[in-house]
Write a protein that holds these residues in place. Structure first.
Motif, PDB file in Angstrom:
ATOM      1  N   UNK A  65       0.805  -1.031  -0.076  1.00 20.96           N
ATOM      2  CA  UNK A  65       0.039   0.158  -0.007  1.00 20.96           C
ATOM      3  C   UNK A  65       0.764   1.152   0.019  1.00 20.96           C
ATOM      4  N   UNK A  66       2.029   1.095   0.789  1.00 26.58           N
ATOM      5  CA  UNK A  66       2.705   2.399   0.963  1.00 26.58           C
ATOM      6  C   UNK A  66       3.457   2.805  -0.848  1.00 26.58           C
ATOM      7  N   UNK A  67       3.659   1.375  -1.526  1.00 24.38           N
ATOM      8  CA  UNK A  67       4.289   1.731  -3.022  1.00 24.38           C
ATOM      9  C   UNK A  67       3.222   2.312  -3.772  1.00 24.38           C
ATOM     10  N   UNK A  68       1.891   1.640  -3.495  1.00 23.00           N
ATOM     11  CA  UNK A  68       0.782   2.232  -4.399  1.00 23.00           C
ATOM     12  C   UNK A  68       0.379   3.731  -4.078  1.00 23.00           C
ATOM     13  N   UNK A  69       0.852   4.209  -2.601  1.00 24.46           N
ATOM     14  CA  UNK A  69       0.618   5.500  -2.413  1.00 24.46           C
ATOM     15  C   UNK A  69       1.642   6.391  -2.985  1.00 24.46           C
ATOM     16  N   UNK A  70       2.887   5.739  -2.981  1.00 17.48           N
ATOM     17  CA  UNK A  70       3.902   6.752  -3.486  1.00 17.48           C
ATOM     18  C   UNK A  70       3.986   7.012  -4.899  1.00 17.48           C
ATOM     19  N   UNK A  71       3.264   5.832  -5.786  1.00 14.91           N
ATOM     20  CA  UNK A  71       3.286   6.037  -7.121  1.00 14.91           C
ATOM     21  C   UNK A  71       1.864   6.682  -7.624  1.00 14.91           C
ATOM     22  N   UNK A  72       1.093   7.181  -6.592  1.00 17.90           N
ATOM     23  CA  UNK A  72      -0.282   7.831  -6.913  1.00 17.90           C
ATOM     24  C   UNK A  72      -1.198   6.893  -7.510  1.00 17.90           C
ATOM     25  N   UNK A  73      -0.944   5.550  -7.141  1.00 16.62           N
ATOM     26  CA  UNK A  73      -2.118   4.680  -7.691  1.00 16.62           C
ATOM     27  C   UNK A  73      -3.107   4.219  -6.707  1.00 16.62           C
ATOM     28  N   UNK A  74      -2.848   4.727  -5.594  1.00 13.52           N
ATOM     29  CA  UNK A  74      -3.834   4.330  -4.411  1.00 13.52           C
ATOM     30  C   UNK A  74      -5.315   5.374  -4.407  1.00 13.52           C
ATOM     31  N   UNK A  75      -6.328   4.532  -4.395  1.00  8.58           N
ATOM     32  CA  UNK A  75      -7.577   5.381  -4.558  1.00  8.58           C
ATOM     33  C   UNK A  75      -8.461   4.881  -3.177  1.00  8.58           C
TER      34      UNK A  75
END
Length: 109
Positions: A65-75
């Motif tokens: 989830x942290x990686x998704x958030x850093x890549x702006x892929x977390x909704x």
């Protein structure tokens, strides 16, 4: 690993039971002989599956989830009540329309 019954050859006694001074042998494929069968070998393929501890699985989820958030892929959606009905097909179509792919997680609490 073959057992003594599955080994090729070794059908007859290799030498007489008595008067040779050697041990009693019934087959040259018994486990005591070189190139003989295995007495208690592994039967079937071994599975290497095991479950990770919950703490490590939770840490992996946090890292993902942290990686998704850093890549702006977390909704993050905080209210599913505004969606039109409890239709699972709508969520599937929504994921397809936005190109979210297979890495999607819906959590309803």
């Amino acid at each position: 690993m073959l057992s003594r019954a599955e080994m090729p050859g070794g059908g007859a006694k290799p030498w007489p039971q008595k008067r040779t001074g050697r041990h009693h042998a019934g087959s040259i494929r018994s486990p005591g002989f070189i190139r003989g069968g295995f007495a208690h070998g592994v039967r079937g393929p071994k599975t290497w599956f095991y479950m990770l501890p919950d703490s490590i699985r939770l840490k992996g989820l946090c890292v993902a989830l942290t990686i998704k958030h850093s890549q702006d892929d977390l909704v993050i959606v905080d209210d599913f009540g505004s969606l039109p009905g409890p239709d699972p097909q709508f969520l599937h179509d929504l994921a397809d329309a936005r190109n979210w792919g297979y890495s999607i997680l819906f959590v309803d609490m």
